[in-house]
Design an enzyme around this catalytic site. Sequence first.
Site, short mmCIF file in Angstrom:
data_model
loop_
_atom_site.label_atom_id
_atom_site.label_comp_id
_atom_site.label_asym_id
_atom_site.label_seq_id
_atom_site.Cartn_x
_atom_site.Cartn_y
_atom_site.Cartn_z
N LYS A 14 0.74 -1.27 0.23
CA LYS A 14 0.04 0.38 0.01
C LYS A 14 0.89 1.58 -0.07
O LYS A 14 1.76 1.33 -0.10
CB LYS A 14 -1.26 -0.16 1.02
CG LYS A 14 -1.74 -1.34 1.08
CD LYS A 14 -2.34 -1.50 2.59
CE LYS A 14 -3.81 -2.15 2.48
NZ LYS A 14 -4.28 -2.25 3.17
N TYR A 54 -11.92 -4.13 -2.87
CA TYR A 54 -12.43 -4.65 -2.22
C TYR A 54 -14.21 -5.33 -1.94
O TYR A 54 -14.56 -5.86 -0.75
CB TYR A 54 -12.93 -3.07 -0.75
CG TYR A 54 -11.45 -3.35 -0.24
CD1 TYR A 54 -10.91 -4.20 0.60
CD2 TYR A 54 -10.94 -2.00 -1.21
CE1 TYR A 54 -9.01 -3.79 1.02
CE2 TYR A 54 -9.32 -2.11 -0.08
CZ TYR A 54 -8.62 -2.85 0.63
OH TYR A 54 -7.19 -2.54 1.07
N ASN A 156 -1.88 -0.36 7.16
CA ASN A 156 -0.95 -1.55 7.74
C ASN A 156 -0.36 -2.25 6.26
O ASN A 156 0.01 -3.48 6.93
CB ASN A 156 -2.68 -2.51 8.32
CG ASN A 156 -3.68 -2.52 6.85
OD1 ASN A 156 -2.92 -2.09 5.64
ND2 ASN A 156 -4.20 -3.59 7.17
N HIS A 159 -2.08 -4.73 1.22
CA HIS A 159 -2.96 -6.16 1.03
C HIS A 159 -2.56 -7.80 1.20
O HIS A 159 -1.59 -7.83 -0.43
CB HIS A 159 -4.00 -4.94 0.46
CG HIS A 159 -5.15 -6.68 0.05
ND1 HIS A 159 -6.30 -6.79 0.50
CD2 HIS A 159 -5.28 -7.30 -1.00
CE1 HIS A 159 -7.19 -7.43 -0.35
NE2 HIS A 159 -6.20 -8.08 -1.47
N GLU A 170 -9.21 -11.18 -7.41
CA GLU A 170 -8.24 -9.96 -7.77
C GLU A 170 -7.29 -9.88 -8.86
O GLU A 170 -7.12 -9.10 -8.31
CB GLU A 170 -7.70 -9.95 -6.09
CG GLU A 170 -9.29 -8.98 -4.98
CD GLU A 170 -8.60 -9.58 -3.47
OE1 GLU A 170 -9.40 -9.38 -2.59
OE2 GLU A 170 -7.22 -9.86 -3.75
P1 ADP Z 1 -7.45 -7.38 5.82
O1 ADP Z 1 -6.63 -6.08 4.97
O2 ADP Z 1 -6.76 -7.77 7.16
O3 ADP Z 1 -8.07 -8.26 4.91
P2 ADP Z 1 -10.24 -6.20 5.63
O4 ADP Z 1 -10.51 -6.97 4.51
O5 ADP Z 1 -11.06 -6.89 6.93
O6 ADP Z 1 -8.45 -6.40 6.60
O7 ADP Z 1 -10.50 -4.56 5.50
C1 ADP Z 1 -9.41 -3.48 4.67
C2 ADP Z 1 -8.84 -3.19 4.99
O8 ADP Z 1 -9.75 -1.71 5.38
C3 ADP Z 1 -7.56 -3.11 6.05
O9 ADP Z 1 -6.24 -2.94 5.17
C4 ADP Z 1 -7.22 -2.01 6.52
O10 ADP Z 1 -6.24 -0.76 6.15
C5 ADP Z 1 -8.71 -1.33 5.66
N1 ADP Z 1 -9.75 -1.15 7.57
C6 ADP Z 1 -10.69 -2.46 8.17
N2 ADP Z 1 -10.89 -2.20 9.39
C7 ADP Z 1 -11.31 -1.19 9.20
C8 ADP Z 1 -11.21 0.02 10.64
N3 ADP Z 1 -12.51 -1.17 11.43
N4 ADP Z 1 -10.47 1.24 9.89
C9 ADP Z 1 -10.64 1.86 9.65
N5 ADP Z 1 -9.87 1.21 8.17
C10 ADP Z 1 -10.36 0.52 8.88
MG MG Z 2 -9.02 -8.39 3.50
#
Ligand code: ADP
Ligand code: MG
Length: 201
Positions: A14, A54, A156, A159, A170
């Site tokens: 990212k 997403y 974080n 992805h 994807e």
């Molecule tokens: P992952 O990337 O671990 O698969 P998710 O698919 O649940 O997580 O969410 C996609 C992305 O959205 C996360 O990596 C993060 O950057 C963001 N995200 C998820 N939940 C939150 C939240 N509660 N508040 C802010 N950003 C979030």
């Molecule tokens: Mg995810």
Amino acid sequence: MAHHKEERTFVIIKPDGVQRTLIGEIIGRYERLGLKLVAMKMLVTNEDHVEAHYTLDPTWRTVTGEKTIKSYKDKGLTPPSEDPLEITAKILLGLKKYMTSGPIVAMVWQGAHAVKIVRKVTGSTEPLSSDVGSIRGDFVLDSYQMSDTDSRAIRNLVHASGSPEEAEMEIKHWFKPEELTKYRLIADEMLYDVNIDGILE
Ligand code: ADP
Ligand code: MG
């Protein structure tokens, strides 16, 4: 059924991963697992492409909202809303801004258990609670509380696809078929060959 070693996963470094100069570190973590890099490009994406990415998984809105609510409750905190969809609508706005803020690096990694093993090394969504030793646990410090207070997405670094089915959707969303390279990686023989012969002379 395809051999285990054919499994593929989709990864994005990212914008914060690029800006924190962690491209090499992150790629190295996946490379040293024994996975094979089969596609990679740097690009700047747009908001529509991010939203489509997403929401490829129709359950993502619900699951992500619920995961956020649970994380607050597990810490004895009150979630910003009890409605998972209300939470995810806000997350999506933040994600569009975050993911389009600068260049990203998109990749496809292939190998046995590619999806699970990349998720393990990447760590869980919230860096505050990601395991030590994982990318999200070792290189960044964000939390749901911080990102929600500032109405932005969690930063974080990476992805990574959540399931082999999600990965295939994807990969199609981000790469043209001709951008994926088929080749033999010599190290694969050490990981997958039934008879390890031909080494000793
Ligand atoms: P992952 O990337 O671990 O698969 P998710 O698919 O649940 O997580 O969410 C996609 C992305 O959205 C996360 O990596 C993060 O950057 C963001 N995200 C998820 N939940 C939150 C939240 N509660 N508040 C802010 N950003 C979030
Ligand atoms: Mg995810």
